[in-house]
Scaffold this motif. Structure first.
Motif, PDB file in Angstrom:
ATOM      1  N   UNK A   1      31.222  38.606  29.377  1.00  0.00           N
ATOM      2  CA  UNK A   1      31.998  38.613  28.128  1.00  0.00           C
ATOM      3  C   UNK A   1      33.338  39.312  28.323  1.00  0.00           C
ATOM      4  N   UNK A   2      33.319  40.431  29.028  1.00  0.00           N
ATOM      5  CA  UNK A   2      34.566  41.160  29.272  1.00  0.00           C
ATOM      6  C   UNK A   2      35.514  40.332  30.133  1.00  0.00           C
ATOM      7  N   UNK A   3      34.980  39.656  31.131  1.00  0.00           N
ATOM      8  CA  UNK A   3      35.811  38.809  31.988  1.00  0.00           C
ATOM      9  C   UNK A   3      36.450  37.694  31.162  1.00  0.00           C
ATOM     10  N   UNK A   4      35.683  37.079  30.284  1.00  0.00           N
ATOM     11  CA  UNK A   4      36.216  36.000  29.445  1.00  0.00           C
ATOM     12  C   UNK A   4      37.353  36.509  28.569  1.00  0.00           C
ATOM     13  N   UNK A   5      37.154  37.676  27.952  1.00  0.00           N
ATOM     14  CA  UNK A   5      38.192  38.239  27.086  1.00  0.00           C
ATOM     15  C   UNK A   5      39.451  38.550  27.885  1.00  0.00           C
ATOM     16  N   UNK A   6      39.288  39.227  29.016  1.00  0.00           N
ATOM     17  CA  UNK A   6      40.456  39.614  29.807  1.00  0.00           C
ATOM     18  C   UNK A   6      41.203  38.391  30.351  1.00  0.00           C
ATOM     19  N   UNK A   7      40.463  37.396  30.810  1.00  0.00           N
ATOM     20  CA  UNK A   7      41.128  36.196  31.333  1.00  0.00           C
ATOM     21  C   UNK A   7      41.773  35.391  30.210  1.00  0.00           C
ATOM     22  N   UNK A   8      41.138  35.347  29.074  1.00  0.00           N
ATOM     23  CA  UNK A   8      41.733  34.635  27.927  1.00  0.00           C
ATOM     24  C   UNK A   8      43.047  35.279  27.529  1.00  0.00           C
ATOM     25  N   UNK A   9      43.087  36.600  27.536  1.00  0.00           N
ATOM     26  CA  UNK A   9      44.342  37.302  27.232  1.00  0.00           C
ATOM     27  C   UNK A   9      45.417  36.967  28.257  1.00  0.00           C
ATOM     28  N   UNK A  10      45.037  36.975  29.530  1.00  0.00           N
ATOM     29  CA  UNK A  10      46.013  36.641  30.570  1.00  0.00           C
ATOM     30  C   UNK A  10      46.550  35.226  30.389  1.00  0.00           C
ATOM     31  N   UNK A  11      45.648  34.293  30.098  1.00  0.00           N
ATOM     32  CA  UNK A  11      46.084  32.903  29.913  1.00  0.00           C
ATOM     33  C   UNK A  11      46.994  32.772  28.703  1.00  0.00           C
ATOM     34  N   UNK A  12      46.623  33.427  27.602  1.00  0.00           N
ATOM     35  CA  UNK A  12      47.424  33.304  26.375  1.00  0.00           C
ATOM     36  C   UNK A  12      48.801  33.936  26.523  1.00  0.00           C
ATOM     37  N   UNK A  13      48.916  34.922  27.390  1.00  0.00           N
ATOM     38  CA  UNK A  13      50.200  35.580  27.612  1.00  0.00           C
ATOM     39  C   UNK A  13      50.989  34.949  28.754  1.00  0.00           C
ATOM     40  N   UNK A  14      50.396  33.952  29.417  1.00  0.00           N
ATOM     41  CA  UNK A  14      51.073  33.289  30.532  1.00  0.00           C
ATOM     42  C   UNK A  14      51.100  34.112  31.793  1.00  0.00           C
ATOM     43  N   UNK A  15      50.180  35.057  31.940  1.00  0.00           N
ATOM     44  CA  UNK A  15      50.167  35.948  33.100  1.00  0.00           C
ATOM     45  C   UNK A  15      49.144  35.563  34.158  1.00  0.00           C
ATOM     46  N   UNK A  16      48.523  34.397  34.033  1.00  0.00           N
ATOM     47  CA  UNK A  16      47.527  33.994  35.030  1.00  0.00           C
ATOM     48  C   UNK A  16      48.190  33.109  36.073  1.00  0.00           C
ATOM     49  N   UNK A  17      48.031  33.495  37.332  1.00  0.00           N
ATOM     50  CA  UNK A  17      48.617  32.712  38.421  1.00  0.00           C
ATOM     51  C   UNK A  17      47.756  31.484  38.698  1.00  0.00           C
ATOM     52  N   UNK A  18      48.355  30.507  39.361  1.00  0.00           N
ATOM     53  CA  UNK A  18      47.620  29.285  39.708  1.00  0.00           C
ATOM     54  C   UNK A  18      46.447  29.575  40.651  1.00  0.00           C
ATOM     55  N   UNK A  19      46.617  30.422  41.679  1.00  0.00           N
ATOM     56  CA  UNK A  19      45.462  30.721  42.538  1.00  0.00           C
ATOM     57  C   UNK A  19      44.321  31.411  41.774  1.00  0.00           C
ATOM     58  N   UNK A  20      44.683  32.259  40.834  1.00  0.00           N
ATOM     59  CA  UNK A  20      43.646  32.921  40.044  1.00  0.00           C
ATOM     60  C   UNK A  20      42.906  31.916  39.166  1.00  0.00           C
ATOM     61  N   UNK A  21      43.616  30.961  38.591  1.00  0.00           N
ATOM     62  CA  UNK A  21      42.985  29.935  37.759  1.00  0.00           C
ATOM     63  C   UNK A  21      42.062  29.053  38.598  1.00  0.00           C
TER      64      UNK A  21
END
Length: 108
Positions: A36-56
């Motif tokens: 659950x924590x991973x989902x929240x943190x990754x969702x925040x990163x995606x919504x803010x545009x801070x997720x890199x392509x390799x991470x995705x």
């Protein structure tokens, strides 16, 4: 007739079995909370545009890897004659390990 492992299983009382199942339930709950924590943190990163392509890409591929490892461990445990608790615990281990490592990584 019975090996030492069979005799020890026969002598294990109901409290030992209950304790083992409670430990499994606790590990499963920890894995769910970490996921659950991973989902929240990754969702925040995606919504803010801070997720890199390799991470995705890694986010998608890690699930397949963890589930293959879980299936393999469960199959090996079942082939070895393990009881249902040991089979479930073997399957849970790689998934729980991956969620815990993701939480640690994303908290930085």
């Amino acid at each position: 007739m019975f090996g030492p492992r069979k005799i020890s299983k026969m002598r294990a009382g109901p409290m030992d079995a209950a304790s083992a199942w409670m430990q499994f339930a606790f590990s499963y709950s920890q894995m769910c909370m970490a996921a659950s924590e991973v989902i929240v943190r990754r969702s925040l990163r995606m919504s803010q545009g801070n997720m890199s392509a390799p991470e995705a890409l890694g986010m998608m591929m890690e699930k397949a890897t963890a589930f293959v490892q879980a299936s393999e461990r469960a199959a090996v445990a079942a082939a070895g004659g393990a009881d249902p608790l040991r089979i479930a615990s073997a399957a849970l281990h790689p998934i729980r390990a991956k969620t815990r490592s993701n939480v640690r990584k994303l908290r930085r």
